[in-house]
Design a protein around this motif. Sequence first.
Motif, PDB file in Angstrom:
ATOM      1  N   SER A 142       0.860  -1.190   0.000  1.00 29.65           N
ATOM      2  CA  SER A 142       0.000   0.000   0.000  1.00 29.65           C
ATOM      3  C   SER A 142       0.891   1.232   0.000  1.00 29.65           C
ATOM      4  O   SER A 142       2.097   1.141   0.284  1.00 29.65           O
ATOM      5  CB  SER A 142      -0.876   0.025   1.250  1.00 29.65           C
ATOM      6  OG  SER A 142      -0.047   0.219   2.394  1.00 29.65           O
ATOM      7  N   THR A 143       0.257   2.375  -0.258  1.00 29.51           N
ATOM      8  CA  THR A 143       0.996   3.644  -0.204  1.00 29.51           C
ATOM      9  C   THR A 143       1.603   3.827   1.188  1.00 29.51           C
ATOM     10  O   THR A 143       2.770   4.195   1.332  1.00 29.51           O
ATOM     11  CB  THR A 143       0.030   4.813  -0.517  1.00 29.51           C
ATOM     12  OG1 THR A 143      -0.504   4.603  -1.813  1.00 29.51           O
ATOM     13  CG2 THR A 143       0.745   6.152  -0.461  1.00 29.51           C
ATOM     14  N   PRO A 191      -3.148  -5.001  -4.650  1.00 28.08           N
ATOM     15  CA  PRO A 191      -4.027  -4.839  -5.809  1.00 28.08           C
ATOM     16  C   PRO A 191      -4.245  -3.395  -6.228  1.00 28.08           C
ATOM     17  O   PRO A 191      -4.647  -3.140  -7.360  1.00 28.08           O
ATOM     18  CB  PRO A 191      -5.344  -5.452  -5.327  1.00 28.08           C
ATOM     19  CG  PRO A 191      -5.317  -5.315  -3.844  1.00 28.08           C
ATOM     20  CD  PRO A 191      -3.885  -5.366  -3.431  1.00 28.08           C
ATOM     21  N   ILE A 192      -4.005  -2.438  -5.339  1.00 26.86           N
ATOM     22  CA  ILE A 192      -4.284  -1.039  -5.690  1.00 26.86           C
ATOM     23  C   ILE A 192      -3.029  -0.197  -5.464  1.00 26.86           C
ATOM     24  O   ILE A 192      -2.566  -0.027  -4.334  1.00 26.86           O
ATOM     25  CB  ILE A 192      -5.433  -0.462  -4.814  1.00 26.86           C
ATOM     26  CG1 ILE A 192      -6.734  -1.229  -5.028  1.00 26.86           C
ATOM     27  CG2 ILE A 192      -5.617   1.034  -5.088  1.00 26.86           C
ATOM     28  CD1 ILE A 192      -7.381  -1.051  -6.390  1.00 26.86           C
ATOM     29  N   LYS A 193      -2.488   0.283  -6.589  1.00 29.77           N
ATOM     30  CA  LYS A 193      -1.384   1.258  -6.488  1.00 29.77           C
ATOM     31  C   LYS A 193      -1.816   2.407  -7.387  1.00 29.77           C
ATOM     32  O   LYS A 193      -1.902   2.226  -8.610  1.00 29.77           O
ATOM     33  CB  LYS A 193      -0.071   0.657  -6.986  1.00 29.77           C
ATOM     34  CG  LYS A 193       0.273  -0.695  -6.381  1.00 29.77           C
ATOM     35  CD  LYS A 193       1.426  -1.356  -7.122  1.00 29.77           C
ATOM     36  CE  LYS A 193       1.555  -2.824  -6.830  1.00 29.77           C
ATOM     37  NZ  LYS A 193       0.599  -3.689  -7.554  1.00 29.77           N
ATOM     38  N   ASN A 194      -2.121   3.550  -6.798  1.00 30.38           N
ATOM     39  CA  ASN A 194      -2.575   4.634  -7.667  1.00 30.38           C
ATOM     40  C   ASN A 194      -1.399   5.177  -8.483  1.00 30.38           C
ATOM     41  O   ASN A 194      -0.233   4.943  -8.150  1.00 30.38           O
ATOM     42  CB  ASN A 194      -3.338   5.708  -6.894  1.00 30.38           C
ATOM     43  CG  ASN A 194      -2.443   6.465  -5.938  1.00 30.38           C
ATOM     44  OD1 ASN A 194      -1.292   6.744  -6.244  1.00 30.38           O
ATOM     45  ND2 ASN A 194      -2.964   6.789  -4.770  1.00 30.38           N
ATOM     46  N   LYS A 195      -1.736   5.893  -9.559  1.00 28.82           N
ATOM     47  CA  LYS A 195      -0.697   6.249 -10.529  1.00 28.82           C
ATOM     48  C   LYS A 195       0.482   7.016  -9.913  1.00 28.82           C
ATOM     49  O   LYS A 195       1.637   6.633 -10.146  1.00 28.82           O
ATOM     50  CB  LYS A 195      -1.323   7.049 -11.683  1.00 28.82           C
ATOM     51  CG  LYS A 195      -0.374   7.209 -12.848  1.00 28.82           C
ATOM     52  CD  LYS A 195      -1.071   7.745 -14.059  1.00 28.82           C
ATOM     53  CE  LYS A 195      -0.077   7.924 -15.184  1.00 28.82           C
ATOM     54  NZ  LYS A 195      -0.703   8.463 -16.382  1.00 28.82           N
ATOM     55  N   ASP A 232      -0.790  -5.794 -10.726  1.00 28.27           N
ATOM     56  CA  ASP A 232      -1.887  -6.702 -10.397  1.00 28.27           C
ATOM     57  C   ASP A 232      -3.147  -6.401 -11.211  1.00 28.27           C
ATOM     58  O   ASP A 232      -4.137  -7.112 -11.108  1.00 28.27           O
ATOM     59  CB  ASP A 232      -2.170  -6.582  -8.892  1.00 28.27           C
ATOM     60  CG  ASP A 232      -3.031  -7.690  -8.343  1.00 28.27           C
ATOM     61  OD1 ASP A 232      -4.160  -7.852  -8.822  1.00 28.27           O
ATOM     62  OD2 ASP A 232      -2.591  -8.411  -7.436  1.00 28.27           O
ATOM     63  N   SER A 233      -3.146  -5.302 -11.983  1.00 29.79           N
ATOM     64  CA  SER A 233      -4.394  -4.940 -12.656  1.00 29.79           C
ATOM     65  C   SER A 233      -4.101  -4.271 -13.995  1.00 29.79           C
ATOM     66  O   SER A 233      -2.996  -3.756 -14.225  1.00 29.79           O
ATOM     67  CB  SER A 233      -5.187  -3.953 -11.792  1.00 29.79           C
ATOM     68  OG  SER A 233      -4.481  -2.727 -11.719  1.00 29.79           O
ATOM     69  N   TYR A 275      -5.393  -1.554 -14.904  1.00 28.37           N
ATOM     70  CA  TYR A 275      -5.200  -0.124 -14.607  1.00 28.37           C
ATOM     71  C   TYR A 275      -3.703   0.163 -14.461  1.00 28.37           C
ATOM     72  O   TYR A 275      -3.177   1.135 -15.025  1.00 28.37           O
ATOM     73  CB  TYR A 275      -5.946   0.233 -13.310  1.00 28.37           C
ATOM     74  CG  TYR A 275      -5.503   1.547 -12.708  1.00 28.37           C
ATOM     75  CD1 TYR A 275      -5.970   2.750 -13.222  1.00 28.37           C
ATOM     76  CD2 TYR A 275      -4.592   1.581 -11.643  1.00 28.37           C
ATOM     77  CE1 TYR A 275      -5.548   3.971 -12.683  1.00 28.37           C
ATOM     78  CE2 TYR A 275      -4.166   2.793 -11.102  1.00 28.37           C
ATOM     79  CZ  TYR A 275      -4.649   3.986 -11.627  1.00 28.37           C
ATOM     80  OH  TYR A 275      -4.222   5.175 -11.100  1.00 28.37           O
ATOM     81  N   GLU A 276      -3.017  -0.714 -13.728  1.00 26.92           N
ATOM     82  CA  GLU A 276      -1.581  -0.490 -13.496  1.00 26.92           C
ATOM     83  C   GLU A 276      -0.786  -0.671 -14.787  1.00 26.92           C
ATOM     84  O   GLU A 276       0.174   0.055 -15.039  1.00 26.92           O
ATOM     85  CB  GLU A 276      -1.074  -1.441 -12.408  1.00 26.92           C
ATOM     86  CG  GLU A 276      -1.674  -1.138 -11.046  1.00 26.92           C
ATOM     87  CD  GLU A 276      -1.327  -2.149  -9.966  1.00 26.92           C
ATOM     88  OE1 GLU A 276      -1.702  -1.917  -8.814  1.00 26.92           O
ATOM     89  OE2 GLU A 276      -0.692  -3.193 -10.284  1.00 26.92           O
ATOM     90  N   CYS A 316      -1.118   2.481 -16.683  1.00 28.47           N
ATOM     91  CA  CYS A 316      -0.287   3.551 -16.108  1.00 28.47           C
ATOM     92  C   CYS A 316       1.166   3.409 -16.554  1.00 28.47           C
ATOM     93  O   CYS A 316       1.817   4.385 -16.935  1.00 28.47           O
ATOM     94  CB  CYS A 316      -0.306   3.514 -14.576  1.00 28.47           C
ATOM     95  SG  CYS A 316      -1.882   3.925 -13.865  1.00 28.47           S
TER      96      CYS A 316
END
Length: 410
Positions: free
Chosen positions: A75-76, A95-99, A115-116, A118-119, A122
């Motif tokens: 995580s962040t 699973p969630i790493k924002n840009k 993991d996604s 979205y990534e 990015c």
Amino acid sequence: MEQIDFSFLEELAAKYGTPYYLMYPDVYEKNIGSFLSAFTPRYENIIVGYSFKTNYVPYLCGISLRMGCYAEVVSTMEYELARYLGFEHIIFNGPIKNKPILIDALKNGTIVNLDSLYEVDCVCEYKLSHPNDDVRIGLRVNIELTDEMGSSRIQNGLRVGRFGFTLKMLEIVIRRLKQADVNIISIHGHTSSSDRAVSNYQIIVRQMLKICKTFDLEDIEYFDIGGGFFGAAAKGIDASHKPQYKDYADAILDIVLADNWFITHTPAVVIEPGVSVVANVFSYVSKLYQSKRIAGQNFITTDGTVFDVKPTMHSNNLPFTIYTQTESTQLIICDIVGSTCMEKDIILKDVEVPKIQFGDYILIDGVGAYTITLTPTFINYLSPILSLTENTVQQVRRRQTINDIISLYK
Ligand SMILES: Cc1ncc(COP(=O)(O)O)c(C=O)c1O
């Protein structure tokens, strides 16, 4: 720890109040060292990525840093903590790493396991706008953890796990990354199981090797098997039938060292232990206040709480020791219950203990994993953590105060 007895606990209580955690840094160091040396005689290129989420007490993370471990973060918050603590080598999963944080991590040379989609987007966009940057990423793969009988070994008996890319997704993802000239340098196969069986790692490793070959992953430097191992059982837990570090190491190495792709590429084998190196590194001490009998049932109340020792509220009784001021041979069966106002604040269920009086102590072992990181400020202040060696006691976290609490609010 030899020095733990009633008067030692009383001394600490007088200085730091109760409840408090005891932390054993030497045990942690020994666990990590033993896990590493289960691999190194057969394969030197092994990396331990310590799983922050399991217990990120900074003092503890500092030990893993000094021992050469990487920080495994998801995580962040954990990523920023690892950077703050001075880790240069970080593995960024989850699973969630924002840009913004994903790009920051890439720029810092972090091993980012995507993991996604979205990534993937990015990363490809970033590479397009920075064509001269050497962009290196990893991929988390979705492992089918099904045994020979067709039953799923995934945690909690789930039919499928939700993390990583399936073979079908990998076709698209890898094509896109290769077209964008992004280097795939890590493959990550962490898969949480309920049984932590050695045979799961055979399945994981075989699938990871298959993916490397199927997709011609020529640049893999990190062959990351993840965590989920057994080990570090607290004294009092019967671990005689459980796998040892060496059982996992042998199962993994037997397969990879017999594989042509692996011995041609010789990537680092990465393990991400959490529970298996930290579970027995912490104990929890609380003061006993009263004994009550209600409708034939005995309760002993402490100033500790179940939220500090097993916030997941599982039903296993952890190993414990009662330290009394006066010896008593009289035993009772009771529930040890906590200081919050919740009926379910039951720390130990139906345990046999000596007759107690106000001011006795209970020490609960094996509280190092998924406790301190999961404990909320619920009703009570967070407890201090005292690091204990043969000769020293050092407070590595103080008790929370009212100022800590109100400073977050307007
Ligand atoms: C990616 C990853 N690595 C490592 C771990 C550590 O697992 P454990 O504490 O079971 O060893 C976890 C736990 O869920 C994880 O998700």
